[in-house]
Each structure stands twice: as C-alpha cells, then as structure tokens.
Scaffold this active site. Sequence first.
Site, short mmCIF file in Angstrom:
data_model
loop_
_atom_site.label_atom_id
_atom_site.label_comp_id
_atom_site.label_asym_id
_atom_site.label_seq_id
_atom_site.Cartn_x
_atom_site.Cartn_y
_atom_site.Cartn_z
CG ASP A 20 -3.58 -7.32 6.04
OD1 ASP A 20 -4.18 -6.79 6.99
OD2 ASP A 20 -2.39 -7.71 6.11
CG ASN B 131 -2.30 -0.51 0.92
OD1 ASN B 131 -2.68 -0.63 -0.24
ND2 ASN B 131 -3.06 -0.83 1.94
CG ASP C 175 -8.54 -1.30 -2.71
OD1 ASP C 175 -8.23 -1.60 -1.54
OD2 ASP C 175 -9.15 -0.25 -3.00
#
Length: 317
Positions: A227, A192, A201
Amino acid sequence: MIPADEIHQAKILVVDDCEDNLFMQIEILKMAGYSQISSCKNSSDVLALHVAHAYDLILLDMHMPGMNGLEVMARLREVEKDSYLPVLAITGDRGFKIAALEAGARDFLTKPYDMTEFQMRVRNMLEVRLLYKTVAEQGRMQKEMALHDALTALPNRRLLVDRIEKAMQHASRGHNMMAVMYMDLDGFKAVNDTHGHQTGDELLKMVADRLLRATRKEDTVARLGGDEFVVVLSDIAHVDDVVRPASKVLRFLSTPFEIGDLTVKVSASVGIAFYPGDGNDVEELLARADKALYDAKRAGKNRYHFSDLPMLLGAVM
C-alpha cells in the site's frame, strides 16, 4: 501465423507513374482479397503518404520520372530508421535487383511478372511485415510491463527512480526545488484481513485512480508495492506548492470507497522530502521521505509530515 483476414486488411500502397500498371496491380490485389489499397503516381509523395498512413506494403516501381525508387527508399529509411522497410521493388531492369535490395527493399519483382508470383510475393511480404509488427508490439508491451505496476498500471520503482532523477536535474538547471510525497494507507491491513485480498486489490486500484485525480498531469504517481505510493512534484518554489497537493491527497483518500456492497474507510500518512534540501540522490530523498512518513504515523496518522520543516522554511521563505 498471421490470420488470412488480417493479411487481407493490411494497408498497401501501389506506386507507379504508368496508369495502366497501377490499374493492373490494383486489380490483381483486389482479386486476391485485399481491401485497403491506395495508389500514387508521383514518387515524391510516397514519404508523406507513408508517414500519414504507415503502410504494411509499398509496391514501388523503380523507374519513375523525378525521384527514382532508390531515392524513395533512402527517404523512407529516414523515418523507418532501424525498423522494417516494407518495400517490394518492381522493375523491368534486372540490373536494379541488387541495388534495390541493398537500398532496403525486402523483395524484388521483375517485369513482366506472373500474376501468381505477384500474389505470392505480396502475401509472403505482408505476412513477414505483420509478424515483425507483432513481435515489436510484444517487445513494447514487455518493456511497459517492466516499468509499470501490474495491478494499478502506475510507474513502478524502476520508472520512479528515472522520473525523480529527471525532476532533480530539471530543478537543478532552474535553481528550483522538487519534492517527493511518500505515503501508505492507514488501515489497509485491516481491510485485507477482514474482507480478503481481492477487496484489498480493488482498493489499491481505486487509490491509484484518486491519486491521479488529486495531482497534476506533470506529476508522477508511482506504486512501490503493497500500500506504498509515491508522488513526485516538480517545479517547487515554496512550501505551499506541496501543502496544497498533500492536503488534497489526504482529503481524496479519506473519502470512503465503495467496493461492491462494501463501504471501506481508510486514510493516508504522508512523508515529504525536498531536493536539494533533504538529499542529493534518489535513495537519500526516498529514505528521508519514508522517515517523515513514520513521523506522520506516530503523530496520529491521516496527516503529512515534512522531513525537515525548519530547514525547508529557511530555504524557501
């Protein structure tokens, strides 16, 4: 409003024991632009036809030999239950009007009828029927959305709790065990931070797909958020029944992911808890599996860890 072309494509069944009446009604419907018209002369066949084709409108003659219109509607209510009964009752006996409406007919047409009135009542009924179906579908979709994760379409925590409860009940009845595998991704934050949330995503969606491929159809794969994922395994008789799927999950998730032009590498840490050995309710079971997950991380990541392996081995060996 329902578009005119959608109304004209609605499925209509015309039911009358008189060939001339059938022909006349079908011709009027064709002139009005309806394209999916079926007919039936035997009233006892209506239920089976409706179950097979789910008609949007049934033009039902009330006076037929054998089973009359009221009896047909009584049978239709058994399959429609609380749903909309799409019947336009047709008869030459005005005395049947109240009885037909009480039986569930949505509208009533008295013979001899005016062709324009016939067309208007058919159109109005179809528009209401299709609106009803649209609202019902929207309600179903809202219910699905309330039970599934928006990103991955996996069951969310609410549905997961229900699935675990059912698996526990099944295990209890069969004097067996069930297990939950609680996992998160090693290195997800770095993905990320380095490549952005859109890449993150996409990774989560690909992880969901791999988890589904790594588990059995009867297992539940859920996303709790971020997650974090949970797999529910039912019908567990031995520790090997969990070792194999846990090892498979680790192998599937450690294989690099191709996201656009990027090759992304992550792994997973998995905590495993069993019912009834590790807990007798959902929250306790998840808490024990969550703790085992962090034990797996502390032990070096990319591995699974049991909540209480010595106790488990003693229970199942």
